[in-house]
Design a protein around this motif. Sequence first.
Motif, PDB file in Angstrom:
ATOM      1  N   SER A  16       0.706  -1.211   0.157  1.00  0.00           N
ATOM      2  CA  SER A  16       0.460   0.088  -0.115  1.00  0.00           C
ATOM      3  C   SER A  16       0.929   0.987  -0.186  1.00  0.00           C
ATOM      4  N   ASP A  17       0.644   1.964   1.547  1.00  0.00           N
ATOM      5  CA  ASP A  17       1.477   3.715   1.113  1.00  0.00           C
ATOM      6  C   ASP A  17       2.923   3.014   1.643  1.00  0.00           C
ATOM      7  N   GLY A  18       2.635   2.461   2.623  1.00  0.00           N
ATOM      8  CA  GLY A  18       4.291   2.562   2.631  1.00  0.00           C
ATOM      9  C   GLY A  18       5.494   2.552   2.088  1.00  0.00           C
ATOM     10  N   LEU A  68      -8.957  -1.116   6.647  1.00  0.00           N
ATOM     11  CA  LEU A  68     -10.074  -0.521   5.315  1.00  0.00           C
ATOM     12  C   LEU A  68     -10.278   1.120   6.009  1.00  0.00           C
ATOM     13  N   SER A  69     -10.597   1.799   4.432  1.00  0.00           N
ATOM     14  CA  SER A  69     -11.151   2.464   4.955  1.00  0.00           C
ATOM     15  C   SER A  69     -12.499   3.450   5.132  1.00  0.00           C
ATOM     16  N   ALA A  70     -13.079   3.607   6.050  1.00  0.00           N
ATOM     17  CA  ALA A  70     -14.688   3.582   5.974  1.00  0.00           C
ATOM     18  C   ALA A  70     -14.866   4.969   5.874  1.00  0.00           C
ATOM     19  N   GLY A 135      -2.933   5.788  -2.945  1.00  0.00           N
ATOM     20  CA  GLY A 135      -2.968   6.203  -1.600  1.00  0.00           C
ATOM     21  C   GLY A 135      -3.125   7.932  -2.677  1.00  0.00           C
ATOM     22  N   ARG A 136      -3.386   8.776  -1.131  1.00  0.00           N
ATOM     23  CA  ARG A 136      -3.041  10.227  -1.365  1.00  0.00           C
ATOM     24  C   ARG A 136      -1.716  10.191  -0.668  1.00  0.00           C
ATOM     25  N   LEU A 137      -1.436   9.183   0.126  1.00  0.00           N
ATOM     26  CA  LEU A 137       0.487   9.341   0.716  1.00  0.00           C
ATOM     27  C   LEU A 137       1.285   9.465  -0.529  1.00  0.00           C
ATOM     28  N   HIS A 138       0.857   8.357  -2.246  1.00  0.00           N
ATOM     29  CA  HIS A 138       1.966   8.551  -2.757  1.00  0.00           C
ATOM     30  C   HIS A 138       1.833   9.765  -3.599  1.00  0.00           C
TER      31      HIS A 138
HETATM   32  P1  AMP Z   1      -5.818   6.400   1.465  1.00  0.00           P
HETATM   33  O1  AMP Z   1      -5.588   5.525   2.136  1.00  0.00           O
HETATM   34  O2  AMP Z   1      -5.565   7.457  -0.451  1.00  0.00           O
HETATM   35  O3  AMP Z   1      -7.401   7.808   1.911  1.00  0.00           O
HETATM   36  O4  AMP Z   1      -4.759   7.919   2.679  1.00  0.00           O
HETATM   37  C1  AMP Z   1      -4.861   7.862   3.987  1.00  0.00           C
HETATM   38  C2  AMP Z   1      -3.436   8.217   4.061  1.00  0.00           C
HETATM   39  O5  AMP Z   1      -3.050   9.115   3.959  1.00  0.00           O
HETATM   40  C3  AMP Z   1      -2.685   7.359   5.286  1.00  0.00           C
HETATM   41  O6  AMP Z   1      -1.346   5.909   5.388  1.00  0.00           O
HETATM   42  C4  AMP Z   1      -2.721   8.245   6.510  1.00  0.00           C
HETATM   43  O7  AMP Z   1      -1.717   7.871   7.553  1.00  0.00           O
HETATM   44  C5  AMP Z   1      -2.860   9.302   5.109  1.00  0.00           C
HETATM   45  N1  AMP Z   1      -2.969  10.662   5.799  1.00  0.00           N
HETATM   46  C6  AMP Z   1      -3.949  11.022   5.947  1.00  0.00           C
HETATM   47  N2  AMP Z   1      -3.821  12.452   6.466  1.00  0.00           N
HETATM   48  C7  AMP Z   1      -2.829  12.758   6.891  1.00  0.00           C
HETATM   49  C8  AMP Z   1      -1.802  13.764   6.520  1.00  0.00           C
HETATM   50  N3  AMP Z   1      -2.709  14.810   7.469  1.00  0.00           N
HETATM   51  N4  AMP Z   1      -0.931  13.758   7.525  1.00  0.00           N
HETATM   52  C9  AMP Z   1      -0.063  12.456   6.120  1.00  0.00           C
HETATM   53  N5  AMP Z   1      -0.596  11.483   6.491  1.00  0.00           N
HETATM   54  C10 AMP Z   1      -1.721  11.600   6.176  1.00  0.00           C
END
Ligand code: AMP
Length: 275
Positions: A16-18, A68-70, A135-138
């Motif tokens: 995932s985003d690690g 899971l994100s709900a 994910g958004r972290l990418h």
């Molecule tokens: P997503 O699964 O694409 O919605 O992204 C969620 C990921 O973004 C998770 O790993 C969160 O830890 C990370 N995340 C969410 N908000 C923040 C934030 N303000 N700063 C850093 N990471 C965040």
Amino acid sequence: MNSKKWIDLHLHTLASDGTFTAQEVLEKAREAHFSAVAITDHDSVRALEEARFHGEKFGIEVISGIELSAYHAEQEVHILGYFFDDKNVLLLEKLKEFQSAREKRIHAIVKKLQEIKINISLDDVFKLVGDGAAGRLHVARVLYEKGIVTHPSEAFKRFLSYGKPAYVPKEKISTWEAIDMIRKAGGIASLAHPVFLPQEKLIASFVQEGLQAIEVYHPEHSSGVTDHYRKMAIEHGLLMTGGSDCHGLAKGKMLIGSVRTPYELLEPLKKRALN
Ligand code: AMP
Ligand code: FE
Ligand code: FE
Ligand code: ZN
């Protein structure tokens, strides 16, 4: 020599985003003297096999995990799953669907960024994603690497969080659906980092929906907050989980080892999963 045993039940990999492979996560877990770990990638169980292989080599127990994100209304709520059957067909089908929705969402996010003249390309993002769940972290990391933000978290504050110009929600599932997916695959559902919940009274409603545990130990929980959630767990009859939520170096600092969860919490979770 301290003989107390510790676990980390919240770890992300390249699936995932690690930023670490499963092997690297297990190596770090060995260095930090953990006896058991759970890999909890967002919407992916792909790293589990490699994690088990290296866990066996190092004498570290590897538990199947997922995050899971709900959504509760517009609010994101993360549900962790443990001890489920990671070959469960229904679960795997759902995860595949979530992963492809995640890819589409990246397209929408990049488009929104371009609309406000922040020009990053899909290629930049998907190079980091590789074959993991996007994910958004990418996206945040690309913005950081390009010098558009000074820290990945700034990307969330300015662009990616709810209410910001490039916010796009994920495919929405309810907390009940997330809990149900995990339980139907034979797992235990735990509420991740409750400190981020908009309203604490939601915990009681999640318990009604079948929630079985709560993440008491987390890097965002001070010792006072940890004590508070321990009390909440007892009050609601929930089991306790904990982990570092380490994303490798994706958020700047490597968190594995920063949170130590007592091994004793694992037995009741295991027992509950068998029932
Ligand atoms: P997503 O699964 O694409 O919605 O992204 C969620 C990921 O973004 C998770 O790993 C969160 O830890 C990370 N995340 C969410 N908000 C923040 C934030 N303000 N700063 C850093 N990471 C965040
Ligand atoms: Fe994450
Ligand atoms: Fe989370
Ligand atoms: Zn996480």
